[in-house]
Design a protein around this motif. Structure first.
Motif, PDB file in Angstrom:
ATOM      1  N   LEU A  54       0.828  -1.193   0.000  1.00 52.65           N
ATOM      2  CA  LEU A  54       0.000   0.000   0.000  1.00 52.65           C
ATOM      3  C   LEU A  54       0.872   1.256   0.000  1.00 52.65           C
ATOM      4  O   LEU A  54       0.617   2.206  -0.744  1.00 52.65           O
ATOM      5  N   ARG A  55       1.939   1.234   0.854  1.00 46.67           N
ATOM      6  CA  ARG A  55       2.822   2.389   0.925  1.00 46.67           C
ATOM      7  C   ARG A  55       3.559   2.594  -0.411  1.00 46.67           C
ATOM      8  O   ARG A  55       3.644   3.715  -0.920  1.00 46.67           O
ATOM      9  N   ARG A  56       4.032   1.515  -0.980  1.00 50.76           N
ATOM     10  CA  ARG A  56       4.793   1.600  -2.223  1.00 50.76           C
ATOM     11  C   ARG A  56       3.912   2.127  -3.372  1.00 50.76           C
ATOM     12  O   ARG A  56       4.329   3.029  -4.124  1.00 50.76           O
ATOM     13  N   PHE A  57       2.705   1.574  -3.493  1.00 40.75           N
ATOM     14  CA  PHE A  57       1.827   2.013  -4.580  1.00 40.75           C
ATOM     15  C   PHE A  57       1.342   3.447  -4.372  1.00 40.75           C
ATOM     16  O   PHE A  57       1.189   4.210  -5.339  1.00 40.75           O
ATOM     17  N   THR A  58       1.110   3.823  -3.098  1.00 39.74           N
ATOM     18  CA  THR A  58       0.669   5.192  -2.835  1.00 39.74           C
ATOM     19  C   THR A  58       1.736   6.198  -3.256  1.00 39.74           C
ATOM     20  O   THR A  58       1.436   7.223  -3.896  1.00 39.74           O
ATOM     21  N   GLU A  59       2.975   5.914  -2.900  1.00 40.32           N
ATOM     22  CA  GLU A  59       4.059   6.823  -3.289  1.00 40.32           C
ATOM     23  C   GLU A  59       4.179   6.913  -4.818  1.00 40.32           C
ATOM     24  O   GLU A  59       4.369   8.007  -5.384  1.00 40.32           O
ATOM     25  N   ASN A  60       4.055   5.777  -5.474  1.00 40.18           N
ATOM     26  CA  ASN A  60       4.147   5.766  -6.934  1.00 40.18           C
ATOM     27  C   ASN A  60       3.008   6.552  -7.577  1.00 40.18           C
ATOM     28  O   ASN A  60       3.207   7.304  -8.540  1.00 40.18           O
ATOM     29  N   ILE A  61       1.811   6.390  -7.001  1.00 38.49           N
ATOM     30  CA  ILE A  61       0.629   7.088  -7.541  1.00 38.49           C
ATOM     31  C   ILE A  61       0.758   8.590  -7.322  1.00 38.49           C
ATOM     32  O   ILE A  61       0.435   9.395  -8.208  1.00 38.49           O
ATOM     33  N   LEU A  62       1.270   8.970  -6.150  1.00 37.34           N
ATOM     34  CA  LEU A  62       1.476  10.402  -5.896  1.00 37.34           C
ATOM     35  C   LEU A  62       2.552  10.969  -6.810  1.00 37.34           C
ATOM     36  O   LEU A  62       2.430  12.105  -7.308  1.00 37.34           O
ATOM     37  N   ASP A  63       3.606  10.192  -7.053  1.00 30.98           N
ATOM     38  CA  ASP A  63       4.668  10.648  -7.957  1.00 30.98           C
ATOM     39  C   ASP A  63       4.129  10.858  -9.369  1.00 30.98           C
ATOM     40  O   ASP A  63       4.613  11.718 -10.110  1.00 30.98           O
ATOM     41  N   ARG A  64       3.135  10.074  -9.755  1.00 29.88           N
ATOM     42  CA  ARG A  64       2.530  10.215 -11.077  1.00 29.88           C
ATOM     43  C   ARG A  64       1.468  11.316 -11.109  1.00 29.88           C
ATOM     44  O   ARG A  64       0.832  11.530 -12.143  1.00 29.88           O
ATOM     45  N   ARG A  65       1.285  11.977  -9.953  1.00 30.78           N
ATOM     46  CA  ARG A  65       0.309  13.056  -9.826  1.00 30.78           C
ATOM     47  C   ARG A  65      -1.110  12.593 -10.182  1.00 30.78           C
ATOM     48  O   ARG A  65      -1.892  13.298 -10.823  1.00 30.78           O
ATOM     49  N   ILE A  66      -1.411  11.379  -9.776  1.00 31.09           N
ATOM     50  CA  ILE A  66      -2.769  10.844  -9.909  1.00 31.09           C
ATOM     51  C   ILE A  66      -3.541  11.198  -8.646  1.00 31.09           C
ATOM     52  O   ILE A  66      -3.048  11.010  -7.532  1.00 31.09           O
ATOM     53  N   ASP A  67      -4.737  11.715  -8.796  1.00 30.20           N
ATOM     54  CA  ASP A  67      -5.514  12.182  -7.651  1.00 30.20           C
ATOM     55  C   ASP A  67      -5.978  11.019  -6.782  1.00 30.20           C
ATOM     56  O   ASP A  67      -6.585  10.057  -7.267  1.00 30.20           O
ATOM     57  N   SER A 124       4.958   2.824  14.106  1.00 30.08           N
ATOM     58  CA  SER A 124       5.712   2.955  12.856  1.00 30.08           C
ATOM     59  C   SER A 124       4.762   3.051  11.651  1.00 30.08           C
ATOM     60  O   SER A 124       5.025   3.787  10.690  1.00 30.08           O
ATOM     61  N   ALA A 125       3.675   2.300  11.719  1.00 24.33           N
ATOM     62  CA  ALA A 125       2.701   2.338  10.636  1.00 24.33           C
ATOM     63  C   ALA A 125       2.013   3.702  10.592  1.00 24.33           C
ATOM     64  O   ALA A 125       1.765   4.255   9.509  1.00 24.33           O
ATOM     65  N   ARG A 126       1.721   4.261  11.774  1.00 25.55           N
ATOM     66  CA  ARG A 126       1.106   5.589  11.812  1.00 25.55           C
ATOM     67  C   ARG A 126       2.049   6.636  11.221  1.00 25.55           C
ATOM     68  O   ARG A 126       1.638   7.515  10.471  1.00 25.55           O
ATOM     69  N   ASP A 127       3.347   6.512  11.560  1.00 29.72           N
ATOM     70  CA  ASP A 127       4.330   7.447  11.014  1.00 29.72           C
ATOM     71  C   ASP A 127       4.396   7.333   9.480  1.00 29.72           C
ATOM     72  O   ASP A 127       4.527   8.345   8.778  1.00 29.72           O
ATOM     73  N   ALA A 128       4.299   6.099   9.004  1.00 31.60           N
ATOM     74  CA  ALA A 128       4.328   5.885   7.551  1.00 31.60           C
ATOM     75  C   ALA A 128       3.140   6.568   6.888  1.00 31.60           C
ATOM     76  O   ALA A 128       3.269   7.229   5.841  1.00 31.60           O
ATOM     77  N   TYR A 129       1.957   6.409   7.497  1.00 25.86           N
ATOM     78  CA  TYR A 129       0.777   7.055   6.925  1.00 25.86           C
ATOM     79  C   TYR A 129       0.914   8.573   6.972  1.00 25.86           C
ATOM     80  O   TYR A 129       0.596   9.267   5.984  1.00 25.86           O
ATOM     81  N   ASP A 130       1.369   9.102   8.121  1.00 23.67           N
ATOM     82  CA  ASP A 130       1.493  10.552   8.254  1.00 23.67           C
ATOM     83  C   ASP A 130       2.415  11.122   7.182  1.00 23.67           C
ATOM     84  O   ASP A 130       2.167  12.208   6.644  1.00 23.67           O
ATOM     85  N   SER A 131       3.481  10.386   6.881  1.00 31.50           N
ATOM     86  CA  SER A 131       4.394  10.833   5.832  1.00 31.50           C
ATOM     87  C   SER A 131       3.682  10.863   4.473  1.00 31.50           C
ATOM     88  O   SER A 131       3.824  11.817   3.698  1.00 31.50           O
ATOM     89  N   LEU A 132       2.899   9.813   4.201  1.00 28.10           N
ATOM     90  CA  LEU A 132       2.129   9.755   2.937  1.00 28.10           C
ATOM     91  C   LEU A 132       1.092  10.883   2.903  1.00 28.10           C
ATOM     92  O   LEU A 132       0.868  11.502   1.851  1.00 28.10           O
TER      93      LEU A 132
END
Length: 493
Positions: free
Chosen positions: A446-459, A478-486
Motif C-alpha cells: 500500500l505504501r509503495r503504490f501510494t508513493e508511486n501514484i502520488l509521484d505520477r500526480r494521480i488524484d 511505525s505504521a502511523r508514522d508511515a501514513y502521516d508521511s504519505l
C-alpha cells in the motif's frame, strides 16, 4: 388570398379557344407563404447563364414589369431553358405564370414544361390556376398520368385528400385513362400524410375491382400500416397480397414493411413464423430488415427473440457485420446471457467479422457485473493476448472485484498492465487499488503504490486516504508514522 376549394368533377371539359395560355394569368396570384423552400438558382452552381438571367428577372422585377424585363434580356426561351427556369423558381409562382405566358407566345411548350407549371401551381396551393393549366393541356393534347400524379401530391400535401381522390375519378374525362401507376401514385400520396392509410385503403377497396392492383399497391399500403403501427390491418393487407400476386423476391419492400410492423408491435412469434414461411418460398428479406429488426428488439430489450431472429438470418446465408454482432452481444450482456454472448463472440470470425474492443469490453463488463471471477480472469488475459485492452472503467471494476475475491495478485497485475500500456485515465483504478490493499492490510504494498501514484500526480480521493489511515493506524506507531508521511505528501501534491 388562397383560391377556394375546387371540385375536379365539376370542371368543364371544354375550354374556350381564347384562353389556352393566357388563362394562366386571368386570376391574380399572390406570392404564397411560406416558400421559398424550393431549390433556387442561387443554390445551384450548374445553372446555365441564360436561365440564371431569367431567374433573376423573376425574383427581382416587380409584377408589372416582369414581361417587359424578360423581353429586354433578348434571350430566346427555348424549351430547355423554360424547363430549367421553372424548376428553379417554385417559390415565385406569380412571376412564373407571367414567364410561362411570355415564353409560350413564340413557341409551344414541351409536355414537361406544362407538367412543371401544374406542379408549381399545385405545390403553392393555387388550385384554380392549376386546373386552368390542366384544361389548356387537354386542348394541347399533352396531358398524361404524370400530370395527375403531381395533382395528387399537391392536394394531399395540402390536406385535401378528398379532392385528390376526385381528381383520379375525372382523369378519363380529360382523356387520360387511369391505370395502376395512377392508383399507386394516389395511394402513395395519401399514405405520405400522417394517419391517413385508412383513407388510402378506402380508395383501394373501391378501385381494385376496376383496376387490378400490383405488388407495389400492397407495398404502399403495408408501408402505411408500418408507419402507423397497425398490426391487424397489416396482416389483412399482407394476406390479400399473397392471394392476389403470390410470392416473389421482387416484392421485398412489401415483406420488409409487413415484418417490421410485426416486430414493432411486439408480435415476434408471428414474425418468426412468417420468416420461416418466407424462407421456404425463397422470399426471405435481406440484411437491412434484420438489422432494423435487431435495433427494435434491442430497444425492447428482447434478447430471446433476437437470438431466434439471428439464427434464421445466419442460417439463410446472410452475413452480419461487426456492428450487428456488437449490437446483439450488447443486448445479451445487458440480459446477463453470458453463454450466448460467448457463442456470438466465437462465431464472429467465421463470418469475417473480427471482434473489436467494444465486443470484448461488453463481455468483460458483464463478467465483472455478475461476479464471474474465474471467467473474468481468463477473459482478461484473452483480451490482452488479442491486443484489445479493457477500458479504464472495466479495469477499475475488475480490480475491485479481484480484491473482494481475495485475489490481490490479479488486481495488481491489471494495474501494472494499465501503467505499462497507458490505459487512461488512471484515477478510478488507482483508488480501487489502494482501497483494496487497505482492506487486506497489505501495508508495505500500500505504501509503495501510494508513493508511486502520488509521484505520477494521480488524484487520490479523500475517502481513500481515510481508509488508508484506518489500515495504518491500527498497526502501531511505525505504521502511523508511515501514513502521516504519505498524508503530508498527498496534501502537498
Amino acid at each position: 388570398m388562397e383560391a377556394m376549394a375546387v371540385n375536379p368533377s365539376r370542371i368543364p371539359l371544354q375550354t374556350p379557344p381564347q384562353i389556352i395560355i393566357p388563362s394562366l394569368s386571368q386570376v391574380p396570384i399572390q406570392q404564397s407563404q411560406p416558400p421559398p423552400q424550393y431549390p433556387t438558382y442561387l443554390e445551384n452552381p450548374d445553372v446555365t447563364p441564360s436561365a440564371r438571367i431569367l431567374c433573376e428577372v423573376l425574383t427581382k422585377a416587380s409584377p408589372q414589369e416582369v414581361e417587359t424585363a424578360l423581353s429586354s434580356t433578348g434571350i430566346v426561351p427555348v424549351p430547355e431553358i423554360v424547363e430549367e427556369v421553372l424548376k428553379l423558381s417554385y417559390g415565385f409562382p406569380a412571376a412564373c405564370v407571367k414567364f410561362f405566358r411570355w415564353a409560350g407566345m413564340n413557341q409551344k411548350h414541351s409536355p414537361y414544361a406544362w407538367n412543371l407549371m401544374v406542379d408549381l401551381l399545385g405545390k403553392n396551393r393555387h388550385f384554380e390556376q392549376m386546373w386552368d393549366a390542366i384544361r389548356s393541356m387537354k386542348q394541347e393534347g399533352v396531358l398524361s398520368v404524370a400530370t395527375f400524379v403531381s395533382v395528387f401530391g399537391s392536394y394531399c400535401s395540402a390536406d385535401r385528400l378528398n379532392e385528390a381522390v376526385m381528381t383520379f375519378d375525372v382523369m378519363d374525362r380529360y382523356g387520360v385513362t387511369p391505370n395502376v401507376v395512377a392508383v399507386n401514385s394516389l395511394l402513395s400520396a395519401i399514405c405520405r400524410e400522417d394517419n391517413q392509410t385508412m383513407k388510402a385503403l378506402e380508395f383501394f377497396e373501391r378501385i381494385k375491382t376496376r383496376i387490378s392492383p400490383d405488388a407495389d399497391s400492397f407495398a404502399i399500403l403495408l408501408e402505411g400500416w408500418e408507419k402507423e403501427g397497425n398490426v391487424a390491418k397489416a396482416k389483412n393487407t399482407f394476406g390479400e397480397m399473397v392471394i392476389r400476386v403470390g410470392w416473389s423476391p421482387e416484392n421485398m419492400s412489401a415483406y420488409d414493411a409487413f415484418l417490421t410492423t410485426l416486430v414493432r408491435g411486439s408480435q415476434m412469434n408471428e414474425t418468426i413464423k412468417f420468416l420461416q414461411v418466407m424462407k421456404g418460398k425463397n422470399c426471405l428479406p435481406g440484411l437491412k430488415f434484420f438489422s432494423n429488426a435487431l435495433d427494435i428488439l434491442i430497444k425492447q430489450n428482447d434478447s430471446a427473440h433476437a437470438v431466434l431472429l439471428w439464427d434464421i438470418m445466419v442460417g439463410s446465408g446472410l452475413v452480419p457485420n461487426v456492428i450487428m454482432y456488437n449490437a446483439i452481444i450488447g443486448l445479451l450482456c445487458n440480459n446477463n446471457d453470458i453463454d450466448n454472448a460467448f457463442r456470438f463472440l466465437d462465431g464472429m470470425v467465421f463470418h469475417g467479422a473480427f471482434p473489436d474492443s467494444l465486443a470484448y469490453n461488453m463481455i468483460f463488463q458483464c463478467l465483472i457485473k455478475n461476479k464471474k471471477v474465474r471467467e473474468a480472469g481468463r477473459f482478461f488475459f484473452e483480451m490482452i493476448k488479442n491486443e484489445w485492452p479493457p477500458t479504464h472503467s472495466n479495469c477499475a471494476a475488475a480490480i475491485t472485484m479481484f480484491f473482494d475475491d481475495d485475489n490481490p495478485e490479479l488486481a495488481i497485475e491489471i494495474w501494472d498492465y494499465m501503467i505499462k500500456n497507458h490505459v487512461l485515465p488512471l484515477e478510478e483504478s488507482a483508488n480501487a487499488l489502494l482501497i483494496g490493499l487497505s482492506n487486506m492490510d497489505r501495508l508495505s504494498e500500500l505504501r509503495r503504490f501510494t508513493e508511486n501514484i502520488l509521484d505520477r500526480r494521480i488524484d487520490i480521493h479523500e475517502s481513500t486516504m481515510t481508509k488508508m489511515k484506518t489500515a495504518f493506524y491500527k498497526e502501531g506507531r511505525s505504521a502511523r508514522d508511515a501514513y502521516d508521511s504519505l498524508s503530508r505528501k498527498w496534501k502537498s501534491s
